[in-house]
Enzyme design. Structure first.
Site, PDB file in Angstrom:
ATOM      1  N   HIS A 170     -38.956  49.033  17.498  1.00 59.78           N
ATOM      2  CA  HIS A 170     -39.309  47.631  17.780  1.00 59.78           C
ATOM      3  C   HIS A 170     -38.414  47.072  18.877  1.00 59.78           C
ATOM      4  O   HIS A 170     -37.670  46.112  18.670  1.00 59.78           O
ATOM      5  CB  HIS A 170     -39.180  46.784  16.513  1.00 59.78           C
TER       6      HIS A 170
ATOM      7  N   HIS B 201     -40.784  54.684  10.502  1.00 59.57           N
ATOM      8  CA  HIS B 201     -41.292  53.833   9.412  1.00 59.57           C
ATOM      9  C   HIS B 201     -42.121  54.591   8.381  1.00 59.57           C
ATOM     10  O   HIS B 201     -42.302  54.115   7.265  1.00 59.57           O
ATOM     11  CB  HIS B 201     -42.222  52.760   9.974  1.00 59.57           C
TER      12      HIS B 201
ATOM     13  N   GLU C  80     -43.842  50.227   7.342  1.00 60.23           N
ATOM     14  CA  GLU C  80     -43.181  50.942   6.240  1.00 60.23           C
ATOM     15  C   GLU C  80     -43.820  50.565   4.901  1.00 60.23           C
ATOM     16  O   GLU C  80     -44.047  51.421   4.041  1.00 60.23           O
ATOM     17  CB  GLU C  80     -41.683  50.616   6.218  1.00 60.23           C
TER      18      GLU C  80
ATOM     19  N   SER D 143     -38.683  43.010  15.801  1.00 60.70           N
ATOM     20  CA  SER D 143     -37.795  43.686  14.844  1.00 60.70           C
ATOM     21  C   SER D 143     -37.414  42.775  13.681  1.00 60.70           C
ATOM     22  O   SER D 143     -36.731  41.769  13.867  1.00 60.70           O
ATOM     23  CB  SER D 143     -36.534  44.149  15.576  1.00 60.70           C
ATOM     24  N   SER D 144     -37.850  43.136  12.466  1.00 57.56           N
ATOM     25  CA  SER D 144     -37.510  42.298  11.310  1.00 57.56           C
ATOM     26  C   SER D 144     -36.015  42.429  11.014  1.00 57.56           C
ATOM     27  O   SER D 144     -35.352  41.464  10.643  1.00 57.56           O
ATOM     28  CB  SER D 144     -38.334  42.665  10.087  1.00 57.56           C
ATOM     29  N   ASN D 145     -35.483  43.617  11.215  1.00 61.65           N
ATOM     30  CA  ASN D 145     -34.058  43.825  11.033  1.00 61.65           C
ATOM     31  C   ASN D 145     -33.261  42.984  12.037  1.00 61.65           C
ATOM     32  O   ASN D 145     -32.225  42.398  11.720  1.00 61.65           O
ATOM     33  CB  ASN D 145     -33.807  45.337  11.205  1.00 61.65           C
TER      34      ASN D 145
HETATM   35  S1  SF4 Z   1     -32.990  51.399   8.921  1.00 59.30           S
HETATM   36 FE1  SF4 Z   1     -32.426  53.051   7.503  1.00 59.30          FE
HETATM   37  S2  SF4 Z   1     -34.352  53.665   6.574  1.00 59.30           S
HETATM   38 FE2  SF4 Z   1     -34.892  52.493   8.386  1.00 59.30          FE
HETATM   39  S3  SF4 Z   1     -35.110  54.053   9.992  1.00 59.30           S
HETATM   40 FE3  SF4 Z   1     -32.999  53.317  10.071  1.00 59.30          FE
HETATM   41  S4  SF4 Z   1     -31.839  54.790   8.798  1.00 59.30           S
HETATM   42 FE4  SF4 Z   1     -34.015  55.017   8.307  1.00 59.30          FE
END
Ligand code: SF4
Length: 295
Positions: free
Chosen positions: A40, A74, A130, A230-232
Site C-alpha cells: 500500500h 495479505h 487480508e 495503508s491502514s497500518n
Molecule cells: S504486518 Fe505482519 S502479518 Fe502483515 S505482512 Fe507484515 S509481517 Fe506479515
C-alpha cells in the site's frame, strides 16, 4: 536542522519477502502480474511497475490465462487459488507466513465451531484483502467488526472465537474483546458460552507502537511518510500525532510542508510497514536541501 530517520520504520518482513520475490521474478523474466497492489504505497508500486510488474484485479483474471501471478503478503481465499489454477496460471505465493498461520487457525476454528453452532468474529476492515482471505477459510458464521457499535447485531449466546486482522491495534482489539466478554456474561444467567480470544495482531506492528511513540517524543516535528491506502499507516500516524501534535502525514517529497518546518531544530522522519526506506531517505534529502544540517 537535524534530520533523523526512524531506524525501526519501513517494510515489515512480510513486505520485504514479497518485494524480494517480485524483484527476483522481474530480473528473471522482466514481467510479472500481481493480484492487487503489492504494497500500500504508490511510490513503491510505481518503482516496481517500471521494472515490469503489472497490477491486476480479481475481476480481470480471465484475461490472463496461463501467466505467472503473484499473490501478495495479505493472502487470498482458497477460491482465488482455484480460479487461478483453473486458468492454468502459475502462482508465486508471497502470502506472509504470519497471515498463513492465521488463515489456518481460522479454518480449524471454523470447522469446530460449525459443529457447535458457534461463530467467528474478526476485528478488521470489512473490505481489506487480508480479511477477505480469512473469511474464505471457513463456511462457519463469520462477522467482521470494526467498532464496538458493530457488536449490537451479534447473538452472543453462541460459542464464539475472536481473531484480529494482523495490522489492527492490539489495544483496540483488547477493548473490543473486553466488551464481547461483558455482553456474553450479561446474556447468560448461568455459565456463559465458551469464548476464545486469539492473539492475532502482528508483532511486527505491535512492537512499533512503543518505539514510534518514543521517536516522536524525541523530535520537535515529525514527517510521517505513508501511502493513503495503508491502514497500518493511518494507525501509526495517529500514534505519532497523539504524542507529538507537530506530526504531518505526507505521501512523498511533493507534499512536504516546508514552510511549516521553519524553526524546527530536530525533525524526525518515520513511516508505516509499507513505507520504503528509499522514500524516507528522499524526504530527508529534500528537507536538508532547504534546511541544511549544522554539522
Ligand atoms: S504486518 Fe505482519 S502479518 Fe502483515 S505482512 Fe507484515 S509481517 Fe506479515
Amino acid at each position: 536542522m537535524w534530520v533523523e530517520i526512524d531506524p525501526h520504520s519501513g517494510f515489515c518482513f512480510g513486505v520485504v519477502r514479497a518485494i524480494d520475490l517480485a524483484e527476483q521474478e522481474l530480473q528473471r523474466s522482466g514481467k510479472l502480474l500481481c493480484l492487487g497492489d503489492i504494497v500500500h504505497n504508490g511510490a513503491e508500486v510505481q518503482r516496481l511497475q517500471e521494472g515490469g510488474l503489472e497490477t491486476i484485479y480479481y475481476e480481470e483474471l480471465d484475461r490472463y490465462p496461463a501467466q505467472r501471478i503473484m499473490f501478495r503478503a495479505h493472502g487470498e481465499p482458497p477460491s482465488t487459488y482455484e480460479k487461478a489454477r483453473g486458468l492454468g496460471m502459475e502462482i508465486i505465493d508471497a502470502t506472509c507466513p504470519v497471515v498463513l498461520q492465521l488463515q489456518r487457525k481460522v479454518k480449524r476454528s471454523g470447522e469446530v465451531l460449525k459443529l457447535q453452532g458457534g461463530q467467528i468474529i474478526i476485528f478488521g476492515k470489512p473490505d481489506h484483502a487480508e480479511v477477505n482471505g480469512l473469511l474464505g477459510q471457513t463456511d462457519c458464521d463469520c462477522y467482521v467488526v470494526q467498532t464496538p457499535d458493530d457488536l449490537t447485531t451479534i447473538d452472543f449466546r453462541r460459542p464464539t472465537e475472536c481473531f484480529s486482522q494482523t495490522t489492527m491495534s492490539a489495544r483496540d482489539y483488547k477493548a473490543l474483546t473486553d466488551q464481547i466478554e461483558v455482553r456474553m456474561r450479561a446474556l447468560s444467567s448461568e455459565a456463559p458460552p465458551p469464548l476464545v480470544i486469539h492473539a492475532s495482531t502482528c508483532g511486527q506492528v505491535a512492537n512499533r507502537h512503543e518505539s514510534l511513540a518514543r521517536f516522536a517524543q524525541q523530535h520537535d516535528a515529525i514527517l510521517f511518510v505513508s501511502g493513503k491506502k495503508s491502514s497500518n499507516g493511518k494507525m501509526l500516524f495517529e500514534e505519532c500525532r497523539s504524542v507529538n501534535p507537530h506530526t504531518y502525514f505526507i505521501v512523498g517529497t511533493e507534499d512536504i510542508p516546508l514552510a511549516d518546518l521553519a524553526g524546527v531544530a530536530r525533525l524526525g522522519i518515520c513511516g508505516a510497514t509499507s513505507t520504503p526506506r528509499w522514500l524516507m531517505e528522499a524526504v530527508a534529502k529534500r528537507v536538508e536541501a532547504t534546511y541544511p544540517n549544522p554539522s
